[in-house]
Each structure stands twice: as C-alpha cells, then as structure tokens.
Write an enzyme that holds these catalytic residues in place. Structure first.
Site, PDB file in Angstrom:
ATOM      1  CB  CYS A 331      47.945  27.336 -22.447  1.00 33.80           C
ATOM      2  SG  CYS A 331      49.595  28.007 -22.564  1.00 33.80           S
ATOM      3  NE  ARG A 360      57.951  24.909 -25.374  1.00 35.56           N
ATOM      4  CZ  ARG A 360      57.587  24.537 -24.160  1.00 35.56           C
ATOM      5  NH1 ARG A 360      58.522  24.241 -23.273  1.00 35.56           N
ATOM      6  NH2 ARG A 360      56.311  24.443 -23.828  1.00 35.56           N
ATOM      7  CD  GLN A 378      54.233  21.224 -23.542  1.00 37.54           C
ATOM      8  OE1 GLN A 378      53.362  21.915 -24.036  1.00 37.54           O
ATOM      9  NE2 GLN A 378      54.996  21.654 -22.543  1.00 37.54           N
ATOM     10  CG  ASP A 380      49.741  21.295 -22.399  1.00 38.65           C
ATOM     11  OD1 ASP A 380      49.765  21.371 -21.168  1.00 38.65           O
ATOM     12  OD2 ASP A 380      50.187  22.167 -23.150  1.00 38.65           O
ATOM     13  CG  HIS A 382      45.152  24.109 -20.290  1.00 35.48           C
ATOM     14  ND1 HIS A 382      45.717  23.515 -21.405  1.00 35.48           N
ATOM     15  CD2 HIS A 382      46.086  24.972 -19.806  1.00 35.48           C
ATOM     16  CE1 HIS A 382      46.926  24.016 -21.593  1.00 35.48           C
ATOM     17  NE2 HIS A 382      47.167  24.902 -20.634  1.00 35.48           N
ATOM     18  CE  LYS A 462      57.259  26.312 -10.623  1.00 38.30           C
ATOM     19  NZ  LYS A 462      58.138  26.254 -11.808  1.00 38.30           N
ATOM     20  CG  HIS A 508      48.634  26.139 -17.375  1.00 40.81           C
ATOM     21  ND1 HIS A 508      48.654  26.454 -18.714  1.00 40.81           N
ATOM     22  CD2 HIS A 508      48.337  27.290 -16.724  1.00 40.81           C
ATOM     23  CE1 HIS A 508      48.395  27.739 -18.863  1.00 40.81           C
ATOM     24  NE2 HIS A 508      48.193  28.269 -17.660  1.00 40.81           N
TER      25      HIS A 508
END
Length: 641
Positions: A331, A360, A378, A380, A382, A462, A508
């Site tokens: 992000c 991670r 990911q 991902d 946005h 969320k 997100h």
C-alpha cells in the site's frame, strides 16, 4: 466467524489411561480449525491462551510412556485436529457425492462442546464439579504440584474468578469449562486417538520441544466415521504431497524455509492465473503497477508498520549510509504513485492494482506448505475515491471478486462485515457513511452476510470473504478494507469542485489473497485434477511405438501453435504411458498408432470421459478450445460434446 479461545478437559475411554484435552484455535490457514492438547491431569489453559498446556516430565501416564521412550527429557503434549461444519461425503468420488453428514462445531453444538471438554474413564460415570477459587489459591495449588508451565498459563488468565473442575474425587484441573454432567455421557465409540508430532511450547522455537498426539471426539459414531473419511480425503488432497508428486513447486532447505520455488508446471498455472487476473482488472479500468521489493525504512515509519508490524518484518539493511527495508505491504508504494501529481475530484475513482511480492517473518514452526510462507505475492489493489463513491466502488469489487472466483469454480462464500472497534481513527460521521456503504453494496449484491460488531480494523470497516472448497472447508481469501488512516499519515489530498484541498477515501482490496496460498487451495480443491483450461499440460500425445514419433511431433507442434499446452511421451509400452499420464493427472491423452498416422488423426482418451474416439487433429483443437472458452462451467474435462 471468529474462533473462540477456550480450554478444557476431554474424556478418553481406556482402562489403562487417564488423559486431559485442552482446546485452542489454529491459524485460519490450517485445514482444521481447532487443536486439542492432550496431557496429564493437573494441567490446563484458559481463554486467551494460544497453545496447549503441558505436564511435568515427572508425571506419569502409561499411554504417554510409550511415546516418552524416544525423548526422555522432553515435555509432552497431545493435539487433536477436528473438521468443523463440513459436509462429509460418505460415498465420495472425484467430484462429489450424494450422501452427506454435516459435522457440528463447538459453536453450533453445545453438546459437542461439553463432550470435548470432559476427561477420564467413561464407564465409571464420574460427576464433574465446578469450583471457583481465588488467583492466590490457584497459584498455591499449582506450586504444590511443581507445575511451572501451569503458572505461565495461570498468568495469562486475565479474568476472575479462576475456575477448577473436579472429576469425582480423582483429580482436579484448571479449566474454563463447560463440561458434561458426568463422564458416562460420552459415547465410547465416538472417540479416537490418531497420530504423534513434535511441537514447541506455545509455538516458539526458542522454547522446549513437546510431543503432540492428535485425536478427535464427536457426539456419535456416525460423525466420527464421517470425520475419519474427511481426514483421509483431506490427506489425499494435501497440496504438499501433490505439489511434489505432480512437480508443481518446492520449498528448498538450501534457500530457507517459507520461500517457494515454482517449478515449470506450477509456473504455467501461475502464469494462467496472473494473465486472467490482469485481463479482468484492465477490463474494469484498473491501472497495473510494478513497484520495488525494498524501500527506505522511513517509508514504513510513515505508514506505521515499523510501530505496529515490526515483529513480522525482516531486519533492516544499510545501503550507502541509508536504512532500507524489505516490504511487508504494497500500500505505501501505491500511495506514492498517487502522490506523484496533483489530483482533481474529476479524476476519481482512481484504481491501481499489482501482483506485488511481499516478505513477512514467520516462526519456522508456523510455516505450512503454501499456506504459511515468508515470501508471497499478493493480488493487491487500491482505490482512491470520494465519499459518495464508496458504495459503487465496493459493489464493483464484489462483482469483480465473484467473476474471478467463479472462473476457478468457487461459488459458495461466507461473508463477514466488521464494524468500528472501540479504538479507531476517523470521526463518527465517516465511519457511519462507510459502514452504510458496505452494507448497501452487499444488499445490492444479494449476498448473505454476518456482522462482526467492533471487529473492524482501527483504520476502517472491512468485508472478509471465505470460499468453500470441495470438502466444505472455508478459506479466507478476499478482503475489502476502507482506510481512514493512511491518507492522513501520507497527507494525500485532491482538489474539490470549490478548489479546496480534501482528503480522499482509500479502499484496500485483494481477491485471491496471495498467489501461493490460493494455488495451495486450488490444488486441494481439485485434488490436483485441474480443469482443462488451468491444467499445466492439457494434452499428452502417446505413440504406440517410436515409429509414430515423427508424426506425434507434428501433432504437438500443431497443438502448440493453436495455444494448446501439449507434450509427447514415448519409450515405454502404451499401457504404461497411459498409466503414467493418469498418475500425472493429464486431462487428455492422444494415442497414435499406424492407423492414426495413415488417416492423419488421433484417438483421444479423457481422464473423466473415458474413450472419446478417433478424430482429426483439427477436431481435437476445436473441441479443446470450445471447452476452455468458458472456464467456470468446465470441471470434468469432457470434450465429447
């Protein structure tokens, strides 16, 4: 659905054994939602604890002594794994079955919960008595038994009073309960011990190694049989074994744990997934990004990750007197792309997406195939939007999510909407607008959902979506999060219609979650038998003898030029070539003998459709392409129609 944290005793019927079981939740990536820790009497844990309880190596149990022989200095614990709320197929074939038994969970069945909390010899029908004691009294009793690990568990119990359960006059144990009234209410034929494995105390590799024994308990014998069938089916579908058998991926010790190597066949499947993902996103007006794997540590300080997420981040590195950090999230990068220019309200919504690899740190004991890794990609994205655009954007994400998941054969979901927690950023007005927009989008979509009051992140509400696989297991994949925090931290703005500077809303979202984990789910969902459109090798051409090899190579070249993934395999008797193709789960086999060479044809065999007859190569190409045009409707690889 949040898994409850609780602990208790569990009854095992055996004239030679007294045992206690404690229950604790597993990570959501684990196929079975609960672990039961088996241990000697006088040990337990309570609400809020993560791992099971221990007993001193000086305590004795005939059953455990058999396992202590290999590790005399090792503390011991036993764990049970159970399936929950899964439809168990009693007569299951490759794609499903008719007769189903729905297994209850501790949440759905009070009876099952009490059964799993109770211990010791069933036939004696001993009563269970609850006693409340002070913390000091509980500590005194534990110290009298010389149970140091029990003290650690007691310290983790925050609420009072401390409860102790007695089984007749035999023994007592710390436990939150509940229990059945007496041990005689446990069905002897619905309990079974299963296997043994090692585990670190509380999952920490720096702490002592324990011995864990798996077992399970149910309300009746039919449920136990259904569970055991489920377990065997889950074992057959285990992505770690299939990944090796089908040569899809590996995790190499020389490179380090939790780091995935995609082999050629697995890489082909990943390419297909990525290609589909990109096409759908571009069609829905997302801009694709590629961003770096590292950044200055200051970026993660601004985002707050260094303050709130540091334990899951790798150590920093010094480069030319500046400190850099491997990225744990994508992000901040997408926000920097947004900040590169001044944006107007006319530009919204702005949608950016990336298949971004992140890193991670995970304890080695928690790593699990593709489900828990240290480096993963990911899907991902946005969305930067205005307040009055939240509902439409959320609905658009729900539609996109459904479109992608249906392509892979997932059409059953569990949806949860999490609302504002006690501590949160952003004023009440924007939270109310965001939550209302999420609810409206879900209602418009017609999806049933549950509300998790106060379960949202501190930065916004969320939606979480779990997909259901062929065994009825649910996997967390898709998530949609409204964020009021990062726009403020990075001070991102836009110019509104009045020429004033305003802060946009940030959403997100991820559909697949991570490619690695989603690939593992796909492997287990299909038991390695991927749909024809997703299979790494769609057609294997098999010559009866090497005399036909030249023609087979011509067939392969023709198939490949038409976009069909094909290979030739020879050098063995035809029967063995077919068996090998079956073992490798190749959807289609094209057999070539002297007759096929003469007629410029192939004889096609399907793994699920059987013999499909002799056809021209062009006909085979046409049928394969027709079958793969609508991936979501194809699960049986039958090109006969």
């Amino acid at each position: 659905m949040r898994l409850p944290h609780f602990i208790g005793c569990f009854l095992v019927h055996s004239p030679k054994m007294a045992a206690t079981f404690a229950i604790s939740p597993l990570p959501s990536s684990t196929p079975f939602p609960f672990h039961f820790h088996f241990h000697k009497p006088y040990s337990t844990q309570r609400s809020g604890s993560l791992h099971g309880t221990l007993f001193s190596p000086t305590t004795s149990s005939p059953f455990l002594n058999r396992y202590r022989a290999k590790r005399q200095k090792c503390l011991s614990t036993i764990t049970l794994a159970v399936a929950t709320d899964s439809s168990i197929h009693q007569n299951q074939n490759q794609r499903g079955s008719e007769d189903k038994i729905v297994l209850p969970t501790n949440e759905s069945s009070e009876t099952l919960l009490r059964i799993r909390h109770t211990d010791r010899i069933i036939g004696r029908n001993l009563p269970l008595v609850r006693e409340e004691v002070s913390r000091d009294e509980a500590l005194r009793r534990i110290m009298a038994l010389n149970e140091p690990y029990k003290i650690e568990i007691l310290e983790s119990i925050k609420e009072e009073p401390i409860t102790i359960y007695h089984i007749g006059e035999e023994w007592w144990d710390l436990c939150a309960g509940p229990h059945v009234d007496s041990t005689g209410k446990i069905n002897k034929k619905a309990v079974e011990l299963e296997s043994v494995a090692g585990a670190y105390w509380r999952g920490d590799e720096r702490k002592p190694m324990l011995q864990r024994i798996y077992g399970t308990a149910w309300e009746n014998e039919e449920q136990l049989k259904a569970y055991l069938h489920f377990k065997e089916e889950a074992k057959r579908r285990d992505h770690r074994r299939l990944g090796q058998d089908l040569d899809l991926f590996s995790i190499q010790d020389d490179a380090g744990g939790g780091l995935v190597f995609w082999h050629p066949k697995g890489a082909i499947v990943r390419h297909i997934i990525e290609d589909l993902w990109k096409k759908i996103h571009m069609a829905r007006d997302y801009d694709l990004l590629y961003t770096p794997h590292v950044a200055k540590a200051e970026l993660w300080k601004i985002s707050g990750h260094l303050d709130f997420y540091k334990e899951s981040m790798y150590d920093q590195m010094s480069i030319e007197d500046e400190i850099y950090q491997l990225r744990p999230m994508n992000c901040p990068y997408h926000i920097l792309v947004y900040k590169r220019k001044l944006n107007s309200y006319r530009d919204f919504p702005i949608r950016v997406a990336e298949l971004g690899t992140v890193y991670r740190y995970e304890l080695s004991g928690s790593l699990h195939g593709l489900f828990r890794v240290r480096g993963f990609t990911q899907d991902d994205a946005h969305i930067f939007c205005l307040e009055d655009q939240i509902k439409d954007e959320i609905r658009g994400v729900l539609d996109l999510t459904e479109e992608i998941l249906l392509k892979f054969g997932f059409d059953k979901y569990e949806v949860n909407l999490s609302t504002r927690p006690e501590k949160a950023v952003g004023d009440d007005n924007i939270w109310e607008k965001a939550i209302s927009a999420l609810k409206d989008a879900l209602d418009d979509k017609g999806w049933t959902y549950q509300i998790d009051e106060g379960g949202g992140a501190f930065y916004g509400p969320k939606i979480d979506l779990k997909i259901e696989d062929a065994l009825g297991r649910k996997w967390q994949c898709s998530t949609i999060q409204v964020d009021f925090n990062l726009p403020q931290r990075f001070d991102i703005t836009y110019v509104d219609s009045d020429g004033e500077s305003k802060r946009p809303i940030l959403i997100h979202r991820a559909v697949l979650g991570s490619l690695e984990r989603f690939f593992g789910v796909l492997i287990e969902h299909y038991a390695g038998d991927f749909p024809l459109w997703l299979s790494p090798i769609q057609v294997r051409v098999l010559p009866v003898t090497d005399v036909q090899l030249e023609y087979c190579n011509d067939v392969i070249n023709n198939l490949k030029t038409k976009g069909i993934r094909a290979e030739v395999c020879h050098g063995e008797r035809l029967a063995k070539l077919i068996r090998n193709a079956e073992k490798q789960k190749i959807p289609l086999m094209a057999v070539v003998g002297a007759k096929e060479v003469e007629t410029k044809s192939v004889t096609v065999r399907s793994r699920f459709g059987g013999e499909l007859g002799t056809m021209s190569v062009d006909d085979l190409i046409s049928r394969v392409n027709l079958t793969t045009e609508n991936p979501s409707s194809i699960h049986h690889f039958d090109i006969s129609n």
